[in-house]
Design a protein around this motif. Structure first.
Motif, PDB file in Angstrom:
ATOM      1  N   ALA A  35       0.835  -1.206   0.000  1.00 16.95           N
ATOM      2  CA  ALA A  35       0.000   0.000   0.000  1.00 16.95           C
ATOM      3  C   ALA A  35       0.869   1.254   0.000  1.00 16.95           C
ATOM      4  CB  ALA A  35      -0.926   0.001   1.217  1.00 16.95           C
ATOM      5  N   ALA A  36       0.959   1.901  -1.164  1.00 15.29           N
ATOM      6  CA  ALA A  36       1.796   3.089  -1.291  1.00 15.29           C
ATOM      7  C   ALA A  36       1.283   4.223  -0.412  1.00 15.29           C
ATOM      8  CB  ALA A  36       1.847   3.536  -2.748  1.00 15.29           C
ATOM      9  N   GLY A  37      -0.034   4.303  -0.250  1.00 17.22           N
ATOM     10  CA  GLY A  37      -0.592   5.357   0.586  1.00 17.22           C
ATOM     11  C   GLY A  37      -0.198   5.204   2.039  1.00 17.22           C
ATOM     12  N   LEU A  38      -0.124   3.954   2.492  1.00 12.60           N
ATOM     13  CA  LEU A  38       0.285   3.710   3.871  1.00 12.60           C
ATOM     14  C   LEU A  38       1.750   4.065   4.063  1.00 12.60           C
ATOM     15  CD1 LEU A  38      -0.633   2.612   6.624  1.00 12.60           C
ATOM     16  CD2 LEU A  38       0.130   0.345   5.885  1.00 12.60           C
ATOM     17  N   ARG A  39       2.578   3.726   3.074  1.00 14.88           N
ATOM     18  CA  ARG A  39       4.000   4.085   3.153  1.00 14.88           C
ATOM     19  C   ARG A  39       4.164   5.597   3.239  1.00 14.88           C
ATOM     20  NH1 ARG A  39       4.504   0.456  -1.092  1.00 14.88           N
ATOM     21  NH2 ARG A  39       4.993   2.124  -2.567  1.00 14.88           N
ATOM     22  N   ALA A  40       3.415   6.310   2.400  1.00 18.57           N
ATOM     23  CA  ALA A  40       3.522   7.770   2.397  1.00 18.57           C
ATOM     24  C   ALA A  40       3.050   8.368   3.714  1.00 18.57           C
ATOM     25  CB  ALA A  40       2.719   8.339   1.223  1.00 18.57           C
ATOM     26  N   TRP A  41       1.988   7.794   4.275  1.00 16.37           N
ATOM     27  CA  TRP A  41       1.434   8.328   5.515  1.00 16.37           C
ATOM     28  C   TRP A  41       2.371   8.099   6.694  1.00 16.37           C
ATOM     29  CZ3 TRP A  41      -1.838  11.558   7.603  1.00 16.37           C
ATOM     30  CH2 TRP A  41      -2.208  11.397   8.930  1.00 16.37           C
ATOM     31  N   LEU A  42       2.955   6.903   6.777  1.00 13.14           N
ATOM     32  CA  LEU A  42       3.795   6.564   7.925  1.00 13.14           C
ATOM     33  C   LEU A  42       5.219   7.098   7.798  1.00 13.14           C
ATOM     34  CD1 LEU A  42       2.648   2.895   8.639  1.00 13.14           C
ATOM     35  CD2 LEU A  42       1.976   4.990   9.820  1.00 13.14           C
ATOM     36  N   GLY A  43       5.667   7.401   6.583  1.00 14.40           N
ATOM     37  CA  GLY A  43       7.004   7.938   6.401  1.00 14.40           C
ATOM     38  C   GLY A  43       8.063   6.863   6.435  1.00 14.40           C
ATOM     39  N   SER A  44       9.282   7.282   6.596  1.00 16.73           N
ATOM     40  CA  SER A  44      10.435   6.366   6.509  1.00 16.73           C
ATOM     41  C   SER A  44      10.677   5.668   7.842  1.00 16.73           C
ATOM     42  CB  SER A  44      11.683   7.125   6.078  1.00 16.73           C
ATOM     43  OG  SER A  44      11.943   8.191   6.984  1.00 16.73           O
ATOM     44  N   ILE A  45       9.760   4.778   8.209  1.00 14.30           N
ATOM     45  CA  ILE A  45       9.933   4.019   9.440  1.00 14.30           C
ATOM     46  C   ILE A  45      10.397   2.615   9.100  1.00 14.30           C
ATOM     47  CG2 ILE A  45       8.075   5.316  10.559  1.00 14.30           C
ATOM     48  CD1 ILE A  45       6.429   2.621  10.308  1.00 14.30           C
ATOM     49  N   ASP A  46      11.024   1.967  10.056  1.00 16.46           N
ATOM     50  CA  ASP A  46      11.367   0.558   9.926  1.00 16.46           C
ATOM     51  C   ASP A  46      10.257  -0.239  10.604  1.00 16.46           C
ATOM     52  OD1 ASP A  46      12.307  -2.018   9.984  1.00 16.46           O
ATOM     53  OD2 ASP A  46      14.186  -1.563  11.030  1.00 16.46           O
ATOM     54  N   PRO A  47       9.403  -0.893   9.842  1.00 17.15           N
ATOM     55  CA  PRO A  47       8.259  -1.575  10.452  1.00 17.15           C
ATOM     56  C   PRO A  47       8.660  -2.661  11.442  1.00 17.15           C
ATOM     57  CG  PRO A  47       8.517  -2.231   8.156  1.00 17.15           C
ATOM     58  CD  PRO A  47       9.429  -1.072   8.374  1.00 17.15           C
ATOM     59  N   MET A  48       9.847  -3.211  11.306  1.00 17.81           N
ATOM     60  CA  MET A  48      10.269  -4.276  12.205  1.00 17.81           C
ATOM     61  C   MET A  48      10.572  -3.761  13.608  1.00 17.81           C
ATOM     62  SD  MET A  48       9.696  -6.568  10.117  1.00 17.81           S
ATOM     63  CE  MET A  48      10.090  -7.972  11.185  1.00 17.81           C
ATOM     64  N   THR A  49      10.679  -2.438  13.752  1.00 19.01           N
ATOM     65  CA  THR A  49      10.929  -1.868  15.090  1.00 19.01           C
ATOM     66  C   THR A  49       9.621  -1.553  15.826  1.00 19.01           C
ATOM     67  OG1 THR A  49      10.994   0.424  14.295  1.00 19.01           O
ATOM     68  CG2 THR A  49      13.061  -0.833  14.245  1.00 19.01           C
TER      69      THR A  49
END
Length: 417
Positions: A35-49
């Protein structure tokens, strides 16, 4: 109630917490990848953290206005879901407009668990009076009831005379709908000398079930239980009862979702027992809403339900969190009050009261000091003016004296005067 829908309901609370946050990083990584929209909304986070409540609380809260903006800019789902991957499912539109895709598989809104706790079982016939038109309300219960093994009559809303005729013929054993409409059906059936006494249980949502109304239903031989739900994520919490069908206090949070209670206008979790906004992270791969702000307020209820379910309990719906209001022609937002508190370490809590002083609006900021601190009222007034562009008085309150009602902005103007 001695039987449970599944073993998830009676897990050790710590095990539930570990299971949820063990699943979240991988879920989030896969969702952001798709989901590109979710990536844009959350920004440059590392989801594994994002593997704890503390880490989750660093992510932004997605509230309905932001969701509508995302969807308007990138229809229909704002890049939070792929329409092509949802082929074979339904898509709904709620007022706003807000587009809501149905999830995958049976019981996508997780309503079967709440229906089960209400005493509804496989083989029951459900008279479902939620709307089947555009919005997902009816389907939330319809899908769950059919997954539970029930026969569902899609009655929808209105046309009461036809509904009681249908109920007298089909002989449904349970009702789903708003709390008030059941009384409309019962009263109309009595007037028409139409027997719909087959209805013995009801699972209601979408409105307040007042104790007096529940008592009336009990006198008429119907056990009524309620749930808290939204069109976006489904059943968030539900009631349980004892063996005599008396409801236990509060509502039990549903499984497979993470619920936080945050201070309105912020993403900051509040302490258990403090009133705040309900924020939900739903582990739904079809529509991954991360930290979705429902706009509704509640508080965590201490302890676990006597029914044996170990999920966290909430007190139920306690009002709306959207307290944005206009003062002297300018909007004041809870986010501004939160920004003021962040600037002043000597302030623990703040509440902005809007009233009338003669024929003019007036603001008064009530603050509780942090432990051992002595806030500077003059400095706070200057910050209030800087942030809101409006002048207001400041009152230093005693610690713990501000009401625990979730209000950051209290509009006390009498609009009828």
């Amino acid at each position: 109630m001695t039987a449970y829908f599944d073993d998830l309901e009676t897990r050790d609370p710590q095990q539930r917490e570990e299971d949820l946050f063990a699943a979240l990083p991988k879920f989030l990584a896969e969702a952001m990848n798709k989901a590109a929209g979710l990536r844009a909304w959350l920004g440059s986070i590392d989801p594994m953290t994002i593997n704890s409540r503390e880490a989750l609380a660093t992510l932004p809260v997605l509230r309905k206005p932001e969701l509508m903006e995302l969807q308007a800019a990138n229809p229909p789902f704002g890049g939070l879901a792929d329409p092509g991957a949802l082929v074979g499912n339904h898509v709904f539109m709620s007022p706003g407009p807000v587009w809501e895709p149905q999830g995958f598989g049976a019981d996508p809104w997780q309503s079967a668990r709440g229906l089960f706790a209400a005493g509804i079982r496989s083989g029951d016939i459900i008279h479902n009076t939620f709307s089947y038109h555009m919005t997902p309300g009816a389907f939330v219960l319809d899908e769950g009831a059919r997954a539970l093994g029930c026969l569902v009559f899609p009655a929808g809303v209105g046309n009461t005379e036809a509904q009681i005729e249908a109920a007298s013929s089909l002989r449904p054993t349970a009702y789903t709908g708003t709390p008030d409409y059941l009384k409309v059906l019962l009263d109309k059936a009595k007037e028409a000398d139409c027997d719909i006494s087959s209805i013995k249980r009801a699972f209601v949502s979408g409105g307040a079930l007042f104790p007096s109304l529940r008592d009336e239903y009990r006198e008429r031989g119907i056990k009524v239980m309620q749930s808290y739900a939204t069109a976006d994520v489904g059943i968030i919490a539900y009631e349980s009862s004892d063996d005599d069908d008396n409801p236990h206090p509060g509502m039990i949070l549903n499984e497979k979702m993470i619920v936080e209670i945050v201070r309105p206008g912020t993403g900051d979790p509040v302490a258990d027992g403090e009133v705040g906004e309900i924020v939900v992270t739903s582990l739904n791969p079809a529509y991954p809403l991360i930290r979705f702000g429902t706009g509704d307020m509640t508080a965590v209820l201490e302890g676990h339900s006597p029914c044996g379910r170990t999920g966290t309990r909430i007190k139920g719906w306690m009002g709306r969190a959207d307290q944005r209001t206009k003062v002297k022609g300018m909007f004041v937002d809870p986010k501004q009050v939160a920004a003021l508190v962040q600037r002043h370490a000597d302030v623990a809590r703040a509440r902005l009261v809007v009233a009338r002083d003669g024929d003019q609006d007036a603001m008064t900021l009530h603050v509780e000091p942090s432990t051992g601190a002595v806030p500077d009222a003059q400095a706070l007034a200057a910050t209030l003016s800087d942030i809101t562009k409006l002048k207001g008085a400041v009152v230093i309150a005693e610690a713990g004296s501000l009401p625990n009602d979730g209000k950051v902005i209290a509009d006390e103007r009498n609009y009828d005067a």
